[in-house]
Design an enzyme around this catalytic site. Structure first.
Site, PDB file in Angstrom:
ATOM      1  N   ASP A 171     -17.317   6.894  -1.920  1.00 15.80           N
ATOM      2  CA  ASP A 171     -16.063   6.777  -1.172  1.00 15.80           C
ATOM      3  C   ASP A 171     -15.859   8.114  -0.460  1.00 15.80           C
ATOM      4  O   ASP A 171     -16.571   9.092  -0.732  1.00 15.80           O
ATOM      5  CB  ASP A 171     -14.912   6.461  -2.158  1.00 15.80           C
ATOM      6  CG  ASP A 171     -13.585   6.170  -1.454  1.00 15.80           C
ATOM      7  OD1 ASP A 171     -13.588   5.903  -0.238  1.00 15.80           O
ATOM      8  OD2 ASP A 171     -12.531   6.212  -2.132  1.00 15.80           O
ATOM      9  N   GLN A 208      -9.939  -4.102  -3.504  1.00 11.26           N
ATOM     10  CA  GLN A 208     -11.251  -3.697  -3.010  1.00 11.26           C
ATOM     11  C   GLN A 208     -12.315  -3.949  -4.071  1.00 11.26           C
ATOM     12  O   GLN A 208     -13.411  -4.433  -3.770  1.00 11.26           O
ATOM     13  CB  GLN A 208     -11.228  -2.207  -2.636  1.00 11.26           C
ATOM     14  CG  GLN A 208     -12.559  -1.695  -2.143  1.00 11.26           C
ATOM     15  CD  GLN A 208     -12.962  -2.309  -0.813  1.00 11.26           C
ATOM     16  OE1 GLN A 208     -12.209  -2.294   0.140  1.00 11.26           O
ATOM     17  NE2 GLN A 208     -14.168  -2.866  -0.736  1.00 11.26           N
ATOM     18  N   ARG A 211     -13.414  -9.042   1.255  1.00 12.39           N
ATOM     19  CA  ARG A 211     -11.994  -8.755   0.993  1.00 12.39           C
ATOM     20  C   ARG A 211     -11.149  -9.988   1.266  1.00 12.39           C
ATOM     21  O   ARG A 211     -10.235 -10.323   0.525  1.00 12.39           O
ATOM     22  CB  ARG A 211     -11.494  -7.603   1.883  1.00 12.39           C
ATOM     23  CG  ARG A 211     -12.057  -6.231   1.588  1.00 12.39           C
ATOM     24  CD  ARG A 211     -11.536  -5.665   0.291  1.00 12.39           C
ATOM     25  NE  ARG A 211     -10.085  -5.546   0.237  1.00 12.39           N
ATOM     26  CZ  ARG A 211      -9.385  -4.531   0.730  1.00 12.39           C
ATOM     27  NH1 ARG A 211      -9.999  -3.506   1.276  1.00 12.39           N
ATOM     28  NH2 ARG A 211      -8.056  -4.492   0.633  1.00 12.39           N
ATOM     29  N   CYS A 217     -16.251   1.218   0.397  1.00 13.01           N
ATOM     30  CA  CYS A 217     -15.073   0.407   0.747  1.00 13.01           C
ATOM     31  C   CYS A 217     -14.711   0.513   2.216  1.00 13.01           C
ATOM     32  O   CYS A 217     -14.052  -0.372   2.748  1.00 13.01           O
ATOM     33  CB  CYS A 217     -13.894   0.815  -0.129  1.00 13.01           C
ATOM     34  SG  CYS A 217     -13.315   2.501   0.137  1.00 13.01           S
ATOM     35  N   ARG A 265       0.880  -1.174   0.000  1.00  9.88           N
ATOM     36  CA  ARG A 265       0.000   0.000   0.000  1.00  9.88           C
ATOM     37  C   ARG A 265       0.909   1.213   0.000  1.00  9.88           C
ATOM     38  O   ARG A 265       1.716   1.393   0.902  1.00  9.88           O
ATOM     39  CB  ARG A 265      -0.895  -0.008   1.244  1.00  9.88           C
ATOM     40  CG  ARG A 265      -1.603   1.320   1.468  1.00  9.88           C
ATOM     41  CD  ARG A 265      -2.732   1.248   2.444  1.00  9.88           C
ATOM     42  NE  ARG A 265      -3.857   0.517   1.880  1.00  9.88           N
ATOM     43  CZ  ARG A 265      -5.086   0.538   2.396  1.00  9.88           C
ATOM     44  NH1 ARG A 265      -5.346   1.244   3.479  1.00  9.88           N
ATOM     45  NH2 ARG A 265      -6.060  -0.147   1.834  1.00  9.88           N
ATOM     46  N   HIS A 325      -7.258   0.756  -6.564  1.00 14.61           N
ATOM     47  CA  HIS A 325      -7.492  -0.111  -5.402  1.00 14.61           C
ATOM     48  C   HIS A 325      -8.183  -1.397  -5.890  1.00 14.61           C
ATOM     49  O   HIS A 325      -9.335  -1.664  -5.578  1.00 14.61           O
ATOM     50  CB  HIS A 325      -8.355   0.630  -4.369  1.00 14.61           C
ATOM     51  CG  HIS A 325      -8.331   0.020  -3.003  1.00 14.61           C
ATOM     52  ND1 HIS A 325      -7.548  -1.067  -2.668  1.00 14.61           N
ATOM     53  CD2 HIS A 325      -9.001   0.356  -1.865  1.00 14.61           C
ATOM     54  CE1 HIS A 325      -7.745  -1.367  -1.393  1.00 14.61           C
ATOM     55  NE2 HIS A 325      -8.613  -0.529  -0.886  1.00 14.61           N
TER      56      HIS A 325
HETATM   57  N1  NVA Z   1     -10.049   6.477  -1.356  1.00 17.39           N
HETATM   58  C1  NVA Z   1      -9.705   6.029  -0.026  1.00 17.39           C
HETATM   59  C2  NVA Z   1      -9.852   4.553   0.083  1.00 17.39           C
HETATM   60  C3  NVA Z   1      -9.522   3.987   1.436  1.00 17.39           C
HETATM   61  C4  NVA Z   1      -9.631   2.502   1.485  1.00 17.39           C
HETATM   62  C5  NVA Z   1      -8.291   6.471   0.310  1.00 17.39           C
HETATM   63  O1  NVA Z   1      -7.416   6.344  -0.551  1.00 17.39           O
HETATM   64  O2  NVA Z   1      -8.057   6.931   1.423  1.00 17.39           O
HETATM   65  N1   CP Z   2     -11.187  -0.484   2.272  1.00 15.42           N
HETATM   66  C1   CP Z   2      -9.911  -0.518   2.696  1.00 15.42           C
HETATM   67  O1   CP Z   2      -8.968  -0.707   1.938  1.00 15.42           O
HETATM   68  O2   CP Z   2      -9.783  -0.370   4.044  1.00 15.42           O
HETATM   69  P1   CP Z   2      -8.437  -0.167   4.854  1.00 15.42           P
HETATM   70  O3   CP Z   2      -7.905   1.196   4.528  1.00 15.42           O
HETATM   71  O4   CP Z   2      -8.848  -0.289   6.282  1.00 15.42           O
HETATM   72  O5   CP Z   2      -7.453  -1.229   4.459  1.00 15.42           O
END
Ligand code: NVA
Ligand code: CP
Length: 308
Positions: A228, A135, A296, A268, A105, A132
C-alpha cells in the site's frame, strides 16, 4: 467491537459468513457479465459520507446500489453540516430517519464507532485511518478467484504496518486461515492489540501470523504479495520522512524473486509507481490490481444485500 449489523472491521463476521459473502459476490459478478439484473434492494437508499477523497469506493458503492435497484446519495463533508461541526451522533439519528444504510469514509475509527452507536440503520466502513474492510473483502474475492482457495495460502504484506490496509489484511487473511507474513520498517509496526487478536484468530483457523523487519523474509514462498502507499491520506505532512524510512520496502523484482513463481500482486490503489512498487511489478504479469479494483463493486453489493 464486533457487530454483525454493521461492517466496521474484518472481524465483525465469522469465516463462514465471509465465505457466504464471497459466494454471493461471485454470483452477482457473473450475473452482471451475463446481463442478468439483480434488483435485490429495490427502493432502498444508501447515504455515502466522504470526509476524504475517493475514486473506487465512491463509484463502486454508487454503481452497486444502482445495480441492486436502489439509490445512493453522495454526501461530501464539505457540503453537509457534519463538515461544519454538527455532531456525528446527531447526523446518525437524522440520517436513520431518511435512508436504509450509511457508508462513511472518515478519519479516526472512533468516529465510525460513534456513528454506528447512534444509528438505527446499518453502517459500513468505507475506510477509516485504522481499517479498510470493504477493500479486504474484495482482496479475498480476488485471491480466491485467482488461486481457487484461500485457506493455507501464504500472503506477504510489505509496507506501512500501522495503516488501514495492514490492519484489515491482518484480520481478514488470518480469519480465512492463511499464513500472513508482515514486514514494516521500525516505527511503523502494526497495532499490537490487532496483532494479538489476529494471532488467536489465525491459530483457530489453522493459519499463522508473523511480523518481521525484513521484507525478504516476509515474501519467502509467498503466493500473494500486497503493499500500500507509504503515506496514507492524513499522513501527507510526513511524506518526505516516509520516503526515506520505507526505501528498503519497495516491492520490486529483486524482492519478488523470493516469492513463489506464480505469486500474484495486489494493491488497493491509488499506487505510486517507483515508490512502494515498481512499474515492472504493478504493470507486470503477476499483477491483478485491476481485477481487484473491479471486485470492489461485487463484494460491496454482497455486503449491501446482507445488511440493507
Ligand atoms: N492506506 C491508504 C488507502 C487508500 C485506499 C490511505 O488511507 O490513504
Ligand atoms: N482503494 C480505495 O479505497 O480507493 P479509493 O480511495 O479510490 O476509494
Amino acid at each position: 467491537m464486533s457487530n454483525p449489523n454493521h461492517f466496521l472491521t474484518m472481524l465483525d463476521y465469522d469465516q463462514a459468513t465471509v465465505y457466504d459473502l464471497l459466494k454471493d459476490a461471485q454470483t452477482m459478478k457473473k450475473e452482471v457479465k451475463e446481463g442478468i439484473p439483480h434488483p435485490h434492494l429495490k427502493g432502498k437508499t444508501l447515504a455515502m459520507i466522504f470526509e476524504k477523497s475517493s475514486t473506487r469506493t465512491r463509484v463502486s458503492f454508487e454503481v452497486g446500489m444502482l445495480q441492486l435497484g436502489g439509490h445512493a446519495l453522495f454526501l461530501s463533508s464539505d457540503d453537509i453540516q457534519l463538515g461544519r461541526g454538527e455532531p456525528v451522533s446527531d447526523t446518525a439519528k437524522v440520517l436513520s430517519g431518511y435512508v436504509d444504510g450509511i457508508m462513511i469514509r472518515t478519519f479516526g475509527h472512533d468516529r465510525i464507532e460513534e456513528l454506528s452507536a447512534h444509528a438505527s440503520i446499518p453502517v459500513i466502513n468505507g475506510l477509516t485511518n485504522e481499517h479498510h474492510p470493504c477493500q479486504v473483502l474484495a482482496d479475498l474475492m480476488t485471491i480466491q478467484e485467482q488461486k481457487g482457495k484461500l485457506e493455507g495460502l501464504t500472503a506477504a504484506y510489505i509496507g506501512d504496518g500501522f495503516n488501514n490496509m495492514a490492519h484489515s489484511l491482518i484480520q481478514g487473511l488470518s480469519l480465512m486461515g492463511m499464513h500472513v507474513q508482515v514486514a514494516s520498517p521500525e516505527g511503523y509496526e502494526p497495532d499490537s492489540v490487532i496483532m494479538e487478536e489476529a494471532k488467536d484468530v489465525a491459530d483457530k483457523h489453522n493459519g499463522s501470523l508473523s511480523f518481521s523487519y525484513s521484507p525478504e523474509r516476509a515474501v519467502q514462498q509467498a503466493d500473494v504479495i500486497i503493499t500500500d502507499v507509504w503515506a496514507s491520506m492524513g499522513n501527507e505532512a510526513e511524506q518526505e520522512q516516509r520516503l526515506s524510512d520505507f526505501k528498503d520496502f519497495q516491492v520490486n523484482e529483486a524482492l519478488t524473486a523470493h516469492a513463489k513463481d506464480d505469486y500474484i500482486f495486489l494493491h488497493c490503489l491509488p499506487a505510486h509507481r517507483e515508490e512502494e512498487v515498481t512499474a515492472a511489478i504493478i504493470d507486470g504479469p503477476h499483477s491483478v490490481v485491476f481485477e481487484e479494483a473491479e471486485n470492489r463493486l461485487h463484494a460491496q453489493k454482497a455486503i449491501l444485500k446482507k445488511l440493507l
